[in-house]
Design a protein around this motif. Sequence first.
Motif, PDB file in Angstrom:
ATOM      1  N   ALA A  89       8.067  -0.373   4.214  1.00  0.00           N
ATOM      2  CA  ALA A  89       6.691  -0.109   3.791  1.00  0.00           C
ATOM      3  C   ALA A  89       5.814   0.257   4.984  1.00  0.00           C
ATOM      4  O   ALA A  89       5.053   1.234   4.922  1.00  0.00           O
ATOM      5  N   GLN A  90       5.924  -0.488   6.064  1.00  0.00           N
ATOM      6  CA  GLN A  90       5.109  -0.202   7.243  1.00  0.00           C
ATOM      7  C   GLN A  90       5.409   1.182   7.806  1.00  0.00           C
ATOM      8  O   GLN A  90       4.504   1.896   8.219  1.00  0.00           O
ATOM      9  N   PHE A  91       6.678   1.553   7.805  1.00  0.00           N
ATOM     10  CA  PHE A  91       7.050   2.873   8.307  1.00  0.00           C
ATOM     11  C   PHE A  91       6.473   3.963   7.404  1.00  0.00           C
ATOM     12  O   PHE A  91       5.898   4.945   7.888  1.00  0.00           O
ATOM     13  N   ILE A  92       6.636   3.811   6.103  1.00  0.00           N
ATOM     14  CA  ILE A  92       6.118   4.804   5.152  1.00  0.00           C
ATOM     15  C   ILE A  92       4.613   4.960   5.324  1.00  0.00           C
ATOM     16  O   ILE A  92       4.092   6.080   5.398  1.00  0.00           O
ATOM     17  N   ILE A  93       3.902   3.853   5.416  1.00  0.00           N
ATOM     18  CA  ILE A  93       2.443   3.871   5.562  1.00  0.00           C
ATOM     19  C   ILE A  93       2.035   4.568   6.868  1.00  0.00           C
ATOM     20  O   ILE A  93       1.117   5.382   6.877  1.00  0.00           O
ATOM     21  N   SER A  94       2.719   4.261   7.941  1.00  0.00           N
ATOM     22  CA  SER A  94       2.342   4.764   9.269  1.00  0.00           C
ATOM     23  C   SER A  94       2.824   6.169   9.595  1.00  0.00           C
ATOM     24  O   SER A  94       2.218   6.850  10.425  1.00  0.00           O
ATOM     25  N   HIS A  95       3.918   6.602   8.955  1.00  0.00           N
ATOM     26  CA  HIS A  95       4.551   7.843   9.406  1.00  0.00           C
ATOM     27  C   HIS A  95       4.776   8.914   8.350  1.00  0.00           C
ATOM     28  O   HIS A  95       5.382   9.942   8.670  1.00  0.00           O
ATOM     29  N   ASP A 147       3.380  11.146   4.606  1.00  0.00           N
ATOM     30  CA  ASP A 147       2.297  11.552   3.714  1.00  0.00           C
ATOM     31  C   ASP A 147       2.708  11.201   2.289  1.00  0.00           C
ATOM     32  O   ASP A 147       3.208  12.030   1.539  1.00  0.00           O
ATOM     33  N   PHE A 148       2.519   9.944   1.925  1.00  0.00           N
ATOM     34  CA  PHE A 148       2.942   9.452   0.612  1.00  0.00           C
ATOM     35  C   PHE A 148       1.754   9.393  -0.343  1.00  0.00           C
ATOM     36  O   PHE A 148       0.604   9.348   0.082  1.00  0.00           O
ATOM     37  N   ASP A 149       2.045   9.365  -1.623  1.00  0.00           N
ATOM     38  CA  ASP A 149       0.995   9.241  -2.626  1.00  0.00           C
ATOM     39  C   ASP A 149       0.790   7.778  -3.007  1.00  0.00           C
ATOM     40  O   ASP A 149      -0.300   7.248  -2.899  1.00  0.00           O
ATOM     41  N   GLN A 150       1.872   7.137  -3.444  1.00  0.00           N
ATOM     42  CA  GLN A 150       1.814   5.727  -3.841  1.00  0.00           C
ATOM     43  C   GLN A 150       2.997   4.975  -3.266  1.00  0.00           C
ATOM     44  O   GLN A 150       4.099   5.510  -3.180  1.00  0.00           O
ATOM     45  N   LEU A 151       2.747   3.719  -2.913  1.00  0.00           N
ATOM     46  CA  LEU A 151       3.799   2.822  -2.457  1.00  0.00           C
ATOM     47  C   LEU A 151       3.604   1.514  -3.214  1.00  0.00           C
ATOM     48  O   LEU A 151       2.545   0.894  -3.124  1.00  0.00           O
ATOM     49  N   ILE A 152       4.610   1.141  -3.990  1.00  0.00           N
ATOM     50  CA  ILE A 152       4.514  -0.068  -4.818  1.00  0.00           C
ATOM     51  C   ILE A 152       5.716  -0.955  -4.543  1.00  0.00           C
ATOM     52  O   ILE A 152       6.863  -0.505  -4.625  1.00  0.00           O
ATOM     53  N   TYR A 153       5.460  -2.219  -4.228  1.00  0.00           N
ATOM     54  CA  TYR A 153       6.532  -3.192  -4.050  1.00  0.00           C
ATOM     55  C   TYR A 153       6.853  -3.762  -5.416  1.00  0.00           C
ATOM     56  O   TYR A 153       5.988  -4.323  -6.085  1.00  0.00           O
ATOM     57  N   GLU A 154       8.082  -3.577  -5.860  1.00  0.00           N
ATOM     58  CA  GLU A 154       8.509  -4.003  -7.195  1.00  0.00           C
ATOM     59  C   GLU A 154       9.481  -5.173  -7.072  1.00  0.00           C
ATOM     60  O   GLU A 154      10.676  -4.967  -6.896  1.00  0.00           O
ATOM     61  N   PRO A 155       8.981  -6.400  -7.144  1.00  0.00           N
ATOM     62  CA  PRO A 155       9.879  -7.550  -7.029  1.00  0.00           C
ATOM     63  C   PRO A 155      10.600  -7.844  -8.343  1.00  0.00           C
ATOM     64  O   PRO A 155      10.212  -7.359  -9.396  1.00  0.00           O
ATOM     65  N   ALA A 156      11.648  -8.644  -8.250  1.00  0.00           N
ATOM     66  CA  ALA A 156      12.392  -9.088  -9.427  1.00  0.00           C
ATOM     67  C   ALA A 156      12.477 -10.609  -9.380  1.00  0.00           C
ATOM     68  O   ALA A 156      12.474 -11.208  -8.309  1.00  0.00           O
ATOM     69  N   VAL A 157      12.544 -11.217 -10.529  1.00  0.00           N
ATOM     70  CA  VAL A 157      12.692 -12.671 -10.588  1.00  0.00           C
ATOM     71  C   VAL A 157      14.155 -12.976 -10.856  1.00  0.00           C
ATOM     72  O   VAL A 157      14.739 -12.499 -11.822  1.00  0.00           O
TER      73      VAL A 157
END
Length: 145
Positions: free
Chosen positions: A102-108, A110-120
Amino acid sequence: MENTKTIYLSEHFTLQEMLRSGTAIAYGIDNTPTARDIENLRSLCRAVLEPLRRRFGRIIITSGYRSKKLNKRVGGVKNSQHLYGEAADIYVSNPEIAHKFAQFIISHTDFDQLIYEPAVRGGRLKPHWLHVSHTTRRYNRHQVI
């Protein structure tokens, strides 16, 4: 369409891996993209996935393009960017990897959306995948959810 195994969207990503779906196979769902969808997948791979791959090595795409029927079957939202070849879900094995990706995508990128999708699993929240998108239809929002 030619054999999807041979179509490279970027240096390391093939069309086949962006179309692969166990659900589509299990339910006999046609998951064939349009030429525009393929161009969108190519843009996503070049803008976001390829830089991530170069930095971290192999990454596993759990979901890329989805036809309307497949998107409905997997419980995707009606306006999902997967429907246009603009999104991919990336498997993450633990919270540290998810954070690094996530940090790499944010910093490096040109993304539109980044969503962390956890599972239980077993009553505990576990990392599952990162949803990332890139669009050419408008400016990318750089939205993190």
